[in-house]
Design a protein around this motif. Structure first.
Motif, PDB file in Angstrom:
ATOM      1  N   LYS A   1       0.834  -1.199   0.000  1.00  0.00           N
ATOM      2  CA  LYS A   1       0.000   0.000   0.000  1.00  0.00           C
ATOM      3  C   LYS A   1       0.871   1.252   0.000  1.00  0.00           C
ATOM      4  CE  LYS A   1      -3.900  -2.065   2.512  1.00  0.00           C
ATOM      5  NZ  LYS A   1      -4.764  -1.974   3.718  1.00  0.00           N
ATOM      6  N   LYS A   2       0.394   2.253  -0.699  1.00  0.00           N
ATOM      7  CA  LYS A   2       1.057   3.561  -0.700  1.00  0.00           C
ATOM      8  C   LYS A   2       0.157   4.565   0.010  1.00  0.00           C
ATOM      9  CE  LYS A   2       4.074   3.328  -4.756  1.00  0.00           C
ATOM     10  NZ  LYS A   2       5.271   3.865  -4.064  1.00  0.00           N
ATOM     11  N   TYR A   3       0.789   5.546   0.666  1.00  0.00           N
ATOM     12  CA  TYR A   3       0.033   6.536   1.427  1.00  0.00           C
ATOM     13  C   TYR A   3       0.464   7.943   1.036  1.00  0.00           C
ATOM     14  CZ  TYR A   3      -0.603   2.382   4.357  1.00  0.00           C
ATOM     15  OH  TYR A   3      -0.880   1.112   4.809  1.00  0.00           O
ATOM     16  N   GLU A   4      -0.482   8.853   1.109  1.00  0.00           N
ATOM     17  CA  GLU A   4      -0.181  10.268   0.893  1.00  0.00           C
ATOM     18  C   GLU A   4      -0.359  11.000   2.221  1.00  0.00           C
ATOM     19  OE1 GLU A   4      -2.361  12.035  -2.258  1.00  0.00           O
ATOM     20  OE2 GLU A   4      -1.695  10.591  -3.775  1.00  0.00           O
ATOM     21  N   LEU A   5       0.746  11.473   2.773  1.00  0.00           N
ATOM     22  CA  LEU A   5       0.732  12.138   4.069  1.00  0.00           C
ATOM     23  C   LEU A   5       1.394  13.505   3.952  1.00  0.00           C
ATOM     24  CD1 LEU A   5       1.883   9.049   6.164  1.00  0.00           C
ATOM     25  CD2 LEU A   5      -0.458   9.850   5.878  1.00  0.00           C
ATOM     26  N   SER A   6       0.928  14.435   4.742  1.00  0.00           N
ATOM     27  CA  SER A   6       1.425  15.812   4.621  1.00  0.00           C
ATOM     28  C   SER A   6       2.870  15.970   5.069  1.00  0.00           C
ATOM     29  CB  SER A   6       0.532  16.767   5.427  1.00  0.00           C
ATOM     30  OG  SER A   6       0.519  16.374   6.800  1.00  0.00           O
TER      31      SER A   6
ATOM     32  N   SER B   1       3.859   0.591   2.630  1.00  0.00           N
ATOM     33  CA  SER B   1       4.034  -0.539   3.540  1.00  0.00           C
ATOM     34  C   SER B   1       3.787  -1.847   2.812  1.00  0.00           C
ATOM     35  CB  SER B   1       3.084  -0.426   4.732  1.00  0.00           C
ATOM     36  OG  SER B   1       1.740  -0.594   4.320  1.00  0.00           O
ATOM     37  N   TYR B   2       4.453  -2.891   3.279  1.00  0.00           N
ATOM     38  CA  TYR B   2       4.294  -4.249   2.767  1.00  0.00           C
ATOM     39  C   TYR B   2       3.840  -5.120   3.933  1.00  0.00           C
ATOM     40  CZ  TYR B   2       6.843  -2.794  -1.398  1.00  0.00           C
ATOM     41  OH  TYR B   2       7.220  -2.146  -2.558  1.00  0.00           O
ATOM     42  N   ALA B   3       2.970  -6.083   3.658  1.00  0.00           N
ATOM     43  CA  ALA B   3       2.444  -6.902   4.743  1.00  0.00           C
ATOM     44  C   ALA B   3       2.291  -8.368   4.355  1.00  0.00           C
ATOM     45  CB  ALA B   3       1.095  -6.351   5.208  1.00  0.00           C
ATOM     46  N   HIS B   4       2.485  -9.217   5.344  1.00  0.00           N
ATOM     47  CA  HIS B   4       2.222 -10.648   5.216  1.00  0.00           C
ATOM     48  C   HIS B   4       1.253 -11.032   6.327  1.00  0.00           C
ATOM     49  CE1 HIS B   4       2.649 -14.997   5.295  1.00  0.00           C
ATOM     50  NE2 HIS B   4       2.971 -14.910   6.570  1.00  0.00           N
TER      51      HIS B   4
ATOM     52  N   CYS C   1      -0.371 -14.728  12.557  1.00  0.00           N
ATOM     53  CA  CYS C   1       0.549 -13.600  12.606  1.00  0.00           C
ATOM     54  C   CYS C   1       0.260 -12.563  11.531  1.00  0.00           C
ATOM     55  CB  CYS C   1       1.993 -14.091  12.457  1.00  0.00           C
ATOM     56  SG  CYS C   1       2.342 -14.734  10.791  1.00  0.00           S
ATOM     57  N   VAL C   2       0.759 -11.373  11.772  1.00  0.00           N
ATOM     58  CA  VAL C   2       0.774 -10.307  10.771  1.00  0.00           C
ATOM     59  C   VAL C   2       2.145  -9.648  10.846  1.00  0.00           C
ATOM     60  CG1 VAL C   2      -0.189  -8.109  10.019  1.00  0.00           C
ATOM     61  CG2 VAL C   2      -1.702  -9.865  10.959  1.00  0.00           C
ATOM     62  N   VAL C   3       2.825  -9.572   9.705  1.00  0.00           N
ATOM     63  CA  VAL C   3       4.163  -8.979   9.651  1.00  0.00           C
ATOM     64  C   VAL C   3       4.126  -7.826   8.651  1.00  0.00           C
ATOM     65  CG1 VAL C   3       6.605  -9.368   9.176  1.00  0.00           C
ATOM     66  CG2 VAL C   3       5.209 -11.208  10.156  1.00  0.00           C
ATOM     67  N   THR C   4       4.621  -6.663   9.053  1.00  0.00           N
ATOM     68  CA  THR C   4       4.605  -5.505   8.149  1.00  0.00           C
ATOM     69  C   THR C   4       5.954  -4.788   8.158  1.00  0.00           C
ATOM     70  OG1 THR C   4       3.784  -4.003   9.864  1.00  0.00           O
ATOM     71  CG2 THR C   4       2.142  -5.115   8.507  1.00  0.00           C
ATOM     72  N   VAL C   5       6.262  -4.201   7.011  1.00  0.00           N
ATOM     73  CA  VAL C   5       7.433  -3.327   6.877  1.00  0.00           C
ATOM     74  C   VAL C   5       6.939  -2.021   6.265  1.00  0.00           C
ATOM     75  CG1 VAL C   5       9.671  -2.959   5.799  1.00  0.00           C
ATOM     76  CG2 VAL C   5       9.038  -5.251   6.567  1.00  0.00           C
ATOM     77  N   SER C   6       7.103  -0.923   6.998  1.00  0.00           N
ATOM     78  CA  SER C   6       6.670   0.392   6.516  1.00  0.00           C
ATOM     79  C   SER C   6       7.886   1.303   6.344  1.00  0.00           C
ATOM     80  CB  SER C   6       5.691   1.031   7.504  1.00  0.00           C
ATOM     81  OG  SER C   6       4.570   0.193   7.701  1.00  0.00           O
ATOM     82  N   HIS C   7       7.761   2.239   5.394  1.00  0.00           N
ATOM     83  CA  HIS C   7       8.875   3.126   5.096  1.00  0.00           C
ATOM     84  C   HIS C   7       8.327   4.510   4.765  1.00  0.00           C
ATOM     85  CE1 HIS C   7      11.300   5.136   1.883  1.00  0.00           C
ATOM     86  NE2 HIS C   7      12.271   4.915   2.756  1.00  0.00           N
ATOM     87  N   GLY C   8       9.130   5.514   5.031  1.00  0.00           N
ATOM     88  CA  GLY C   8       8.740   6.868   4.674  1.00  0.00           C
ATOM     89  C   GLY C   8       9.921   7.821   4.786  1.00  0.00           C
ATOM     90  N   GLU C   9       9.742   9.024   4.251  1.00  0.00           N
ATOM     91  CA  GLU C   9      10.768  10.059   4.345  1.00  0.00           C
ATOM     92  C   GLU C   9      10.131  11.332   4.908  1.00  0.00           C
ATOM     93  OE1 GLU C   9      13.297  10.514   0.763  1.00  0.00           O
ATOM     94  OE2 GLU C   9      12.099   8.859  -0.050  1.00  0.00           O
ATOM     95  N   PHE C  10      10.727  11.851   5.963  1.00  0.00           N
ATOM     96  CA  PHE C  10      10.207  13.073   6.554  1.00  0.00           C
ATOM     97  C   PHE C  10      10.436  14.250   5.611  1.00  0.00           C
ATOM     98  CE2 PHE C  10      10.972  10.715  10.613  1.00  0.00           C
ATOM     99  CZ  PHE C  10       9.649  10.699  11.033  1.00  0.00           C
TER     100      PHE C  10
END
Length: 208
Positions: A83-88, A95-98, A103-112
């Protein structure tokens, strides 16, 4: 007369021991033997579980994300959803999820957008990855080093909202310049295999 009765009682116990071939300490010895057998069985089960987990189809995933750095992690599964997100205040957020049976496993990423923005990696930063879990409680928080970047590790527990089952939650937060990664493992505490998988996966995390 009293000493004679005591003598007879002791003599009876000794004769009974000789006739039955048992030691006076056999009861205690049997208890120790049972405890040793239980410990050995537990170790055997743990060793078997470790072998089973090690035989899973492990592979290294380099999570595809926009940014200068990439996160790699060893897992025995694939991330089925993206999933992709639009944040201010955050750009290139995704984020990627299994999702497994327990179980639920996620990896999220972003740039300030603003590099001076600080993040302490508290439980609140991972709240979107633990939907359906109540009574969340922090057990341990530590900081380590991954390729020169500080890694924050959190161990937490909680209960499922659906059936009140005990959950284990393990989170990893990493910051590099204005980029950050959130890795979360949420699973039922009764799933011993997932505990081993989580430990191995977290130990393999690299930013490169």
């Amino acid at each position: 007369m009293k000493s004679k009765k005591c003598y007879c009682a002791v003599l009876f116990v000794i004769l009974l021991t000789l006739l039955t071939g048992c030691s006076l300490h056999d009861g205690y010895g049997k208890l120790l033997k049972d405890e040793d057998t239980h410990a050995i069985n537990q170790k055997d089960e743990s060793d078997e579980r470790t072998v089973e987990v090690n035989n899973l189809p492990w592979h290294t995933l380099i999570v595809p994300q926009d940014g200068k750095k990439k996160l790699s992690i060893d897992v025995p599964f694939d991330f089925e959803t993206h999933k992709k997100y639009e944040l201010s205040e955050i750009k290139n957020a995704d984020s990627y999820a299994h999702k497994g049976k327990t179980c639920v496993v996620t990896v999220s990423h972003g740039e300030f957008v603003h590099p001076e923005k600080k993040i302490d990696f508290s439980m609140d930063d991972f709240k979107t990855t633990v939907k359906g879990v109540k009574n969340r409680k922090l057990i341990k928080k530590t900081k380590n080093n991954v390729n020169g970047d500080e890694m924050t590790y959190l161990s937490c527990v909680g209960n499922t909202e659906k059936d009140d089952r005990l959950c284990q939650m393990e989170f990893v937060g990493i910051r590099h310049d204005n980029e950050f990664w959130l890795v979360s493992f949420v699973y039922l505490a009764s799933d011993g295999d997932m505990d081993l998988i989580t430990n191995r996966s977290i130990a393999s995390i690299k930013i490169q």
